[in-house]
Design a protein around this motif. Structure first.
Motif, short mmCIF file in Angstrom:
data_model
loop_
_atom_site.label_atom_id
_atom_site.label_comp_id
_atom_site.label_asym_id
_atom_site.label_seq_id
_atom_site.Cartn_x
_atom_site.Cartn_y
_atom_site.Cartn_z
N LEU A 428 18.71 -24.92 16.15
CA LEU A 428 17.40 -24.40 15.79
C LEU A 428 17.48 -22.88 15.77
O LEU A 428 18.03 -22.25 16.66
N SER A 429 16.90 -22.30 14.72
CA SER A 429 16.82 -20.85 14.62
C SER A 429 15.44 -20.45 14.15
O SER A 429 14.71 -21.25 13.57
N GLU A 431 11.50 -18.60 14.85
CA GLU A 431 10.42 -18.73 15.82
C GLU A 431 9.37 -19.74 15.40
O GLU A 431 8.34 -19.87 16.04
N ARG A 440 9.84 -30.32 19.11
CA ARG A 440 11.11 -30.05 19.78
C ARG A 440 11.51 -31.21 20.67
O ARG A 440 12.69 -31.56 20.76
N GLU A 450 20.34 -27.29 20.22
CA GLU A 450 20.68 -26.00 20.82
C GLU A 450 20.05 -24.89 19.99
O GLU A 450 19.72 -25.07 18.81
N GLU A 451 19.86 -23.74 20.61
CA GLU A 451 19.28 -22.57 19.94
C GLU A 451 20.40 -21.70 19.38
O GLU A 451 21.49 -21.59 19.97
N ASP A 453 20.79 -17.76 17.16
CA ASP A 453 20.19 -16.58 16.52
C ASP A 453 21.05 -16.22 15.32
O ASP A 453 22.18 -15.72 15.46
#
Length: 622
Positions: A428-429, A431, A440, A450-451, A453
């Motif tokens: 996930l990227s 906001e 989620r 997982e996150e 950036d």
């Protein structure tokens, strides 16, 4: 004179005696009043065109009509002194039993024909499924035949019709009510409930009530009826002094009946026919395929509250649909699926209820709080309606709330896939999902999430899907990271805005200098300059400049399977509302690239902002 002619002669004699007396018509009137009267208010209270409530009352009425039809068949012969005289005629005991049985069955059939007025009347008020009506009537006839055979056995043991009626009614009450799963759960250990319930009739009429013809259930009633009639013939032969019917032949009939019930009742040998329109009781191909791939037993542990208080009648069809679906899952793979139904709020044992509640919490199934729709009372009910799937030592897959939703079968399919297949990694990227805790959590139940950036690092190589959701278009660095992810043969889903929306002024302004339109065009998709809009389903009243205006506003994209049945994005989703969305159009995709539209707006729809020449904003208001 042939055996069939002798049997018919006995049946004709009993029919004349039965319908020539007032008690038969009194019993038919009482039967119709009990079968139809109490069922209709509950049928309309549930708000669903489902005949299971009337069919339940029909079974209760059969508990009275069947022994009433059977009580005089042998007891009257003994009281009148014609029992022994009957067998001085050239009639075998089996022929006499079968002839009397056919006469009693004719009385039951007459009662069912009178009851047919109930679904015929209801069909003028709602859309009843004719398949459910036919299957329910067939199940009632088979049950009535079994109860009639049991009543005849009681009648052959006494010369009193009252005693015969009580004996037949007691047999029926034990078979239908005493061996029902809800009753057995209160008196037997949980491990013995399933085995004991299979001996009773309640378990075997469930499929008929839903509109399903199961050969195993039909074999149960036919075999049990044949067994009771064979015992009846043996008893009559012994008491009548006849010797033309060898005892060994009767024993063979009993053994054959037991063998038929045993063999045809085995799940691998059973055939199942869904008689409903649209095959409402047939599992979706995706779920059947997922169950076929099981390599070890799958335990479907369901926590379901079925005893609902008054005021919550609207939940009964939901709970019933959940239990039906779980039984269909078990029947689709009987050798690989174990169904474990539990009720943490049922029963009188407080310690047992507490233990089940703790087990439900450990399995990830919390109680659901729902409100009442009754106008006379207000309140909330705490109940359980969740499912946990357990497969070996793998992490369980859970559907915590399995009622009040339209995508239950899809969610159960996803749960089976989660517990049987390796968990895919999803990154996930952005906001965009920051405040969407439910979304989620749903992703977390299905995938290893997982996150990441995108402006600081690349997407890990083992990530199968990248989900980028942000209120602004991605930067050039983020698009480069997405490119690298796609070059590995992976997939990406982008949820981004094309316009900056002012919710106060209801004005949408496109983002200037965004690299997203050019990046999409290189891949064969053109991002439109405006917003795709469609009128609301019904008019709403708004205040505009001090005046009330009624219009089909707000303009939202209403995407649903009704007008876009081929959309993969709407699979298992009843409806999707998109307040502001930019239109996408093919723009000459490069070789080897094919685009599939995921969502289409319902007609009529339009694109606002076009035709405005140099206009840089779109007005979103009435």
């Amino acid at each position: 004179m042939t055996a069939a002619a002798r049997t018919w002669a006995i049946a004709r004699r009993e029919l004349q005696a039965t319908f020539g007396q007032p008690p038969a018509w009194v019993f038919l009137a009482a039967f119709l009043a009990l079968a139809a009267g109490p069922a209709l208010p509950r049928f309309f209270a549930q708000g669903v065109a489902d005949l299971r409530e009337p069919l339940g009352w029909l079974r209760l009425a059969l508990l009275l009509l069947a022994p009433a039809a059977a009580m005089r068949l042998w007891a009257e012969e003994r009281a009148a002194g014609t029992f022994e005289l009957l067998f001085t005629l050239p009639v075998r005991p089996a022929e006499a039993v079968l002839g009397k049985f056919l006469a009693g069955l004719a009385l039951l059939a007459a009662g069912l024909l009178l009851w047919a007025a109930v679904p015929l009347t209801l069909s003028a008020l709602c859309d009843l499924d004719p398949g459910q009506v036919a299957a329910g009537a067939l199940g009632a006839l088979l049950l009535g035949a079994t109860l009639l055979a049991g009543g005849m056995l009681a009648s052959a043991l006494t010369s009193s019709q009252v005693v015969a009626f009580v004996g037949g009614a007691s047999f029926g009450a034990l078979l239908v009510l005493g061996l029902a799963p809800d009753v057995l759960e209160r008196v037997l250990p949980h491990a013995l409930v399933e085995a004991a319930a299979d001996l009773g009739a309640a378990r075997h009429v469930e499929a008929f009530d839903r509109g399903v013809l199961d050969t195993g259930d039909a074999a149960y009633f036919v075999g049990l009826t044949a067994l009771l009639l064979a015992l009846n013939a043996l008893l009559v032969e012994r008491r009548g002094g006849a010797r033309r019917e060898p005892l060994a032949a009767g024993a063979l009939v009993v053994l054959a009946a037991l063998l038929a019930v045993d063999l045809l009742g085995q799940r691998p040998l059973r055939a199942r026919f869904d008689l409903t329109l649209g095959r409402a009781n047939t599992l979706a191909p995706a779920l059947r395929e997922a169950l076929a791939g099981l390599d070890q037993p799958l335990v479907v542990r369901a926590y379901v509250t079925r005893d609902l208080p008054p005021g919550y009648e609207h939940l009964r069809p939901q709970v019933r649909a959940l239990v039906d679906l779980l039984h269909d899952v078990r029947d689709a793979a009987p050798s690989r699926v174990v169904l474990d139904l539990r009720d943490p709020l049922g029963g009188d044992d407080v310690l047992e209820r507490q233990r089940l509640a703790r087990q439900a919490e450990q399995d990830g199934v919390p109680p659901v709080v729902v409100g009442t729709l009754s106008e006379d009372q207000a309140g909330e009910l705490r109940l359980y309606a969740g499912v946990a799937l357990l497969l070996g030592d793998r992490a369980p897959a859970v559907v915590p709330r399995a009622i009040l939703r339209d995508d239950l079968e899809w969610e159960l399919t996803a749960a089976v896939s989660r517990v049987t297949q390796p968990r895919l990694r999803v990154a996930l990227s952005g906001e965009g999902l920051g405040d969407c805790g439910e979304a989620r959590a749903a992703l977390g139940r299905a995938y290893a999430v997982e996150e990441v950036d995108l402006d600081a690092r690349e997407v890990p190589a083992d990530v199968a899907l990248l989900l980028h959701a942000a209120p602004v278009p991605p930067s050039e660095r983020a698009l480069a990271a997405i490119d690298e992810h796609l070059r590995r043969g992976r997939r990406a889903l982008l949820l981004v805005e094309s316009h900056l929306v002012d919710p106060v002024a209801w004005r949408a302004t496109p983002f200037d200098g965004s690299p997203l339109p050019g990046w999409l065009r290189e891949r064969g998709v053109a991002l439109g300059p405006g917003l795709a809009l469609a009128p609301a389903e019904r008019p709403h009243t708004f205040e505009v400049d001090g005046a009330l205006v009624r219009s089909r506003y707000p303009w939202l994209i209403d995407a649903s399977p009704a007008h876009d049945p081929d959309s993969p994005a709407l699979a298992g989703v009843g409806r999707a509302l998109l307040p502001f969305a930019a239109p996408l159009e093919p723009a000459g995709p490069p070789p080897g690239v094919a685009w599939t539209p995921l969502l289409r707006t319902a007609a009529p729809g339009w694109v606002a902002g076009r035709g405005g020449g140099r206009s840089t904003s779109t007005r979103c208001g009435p």
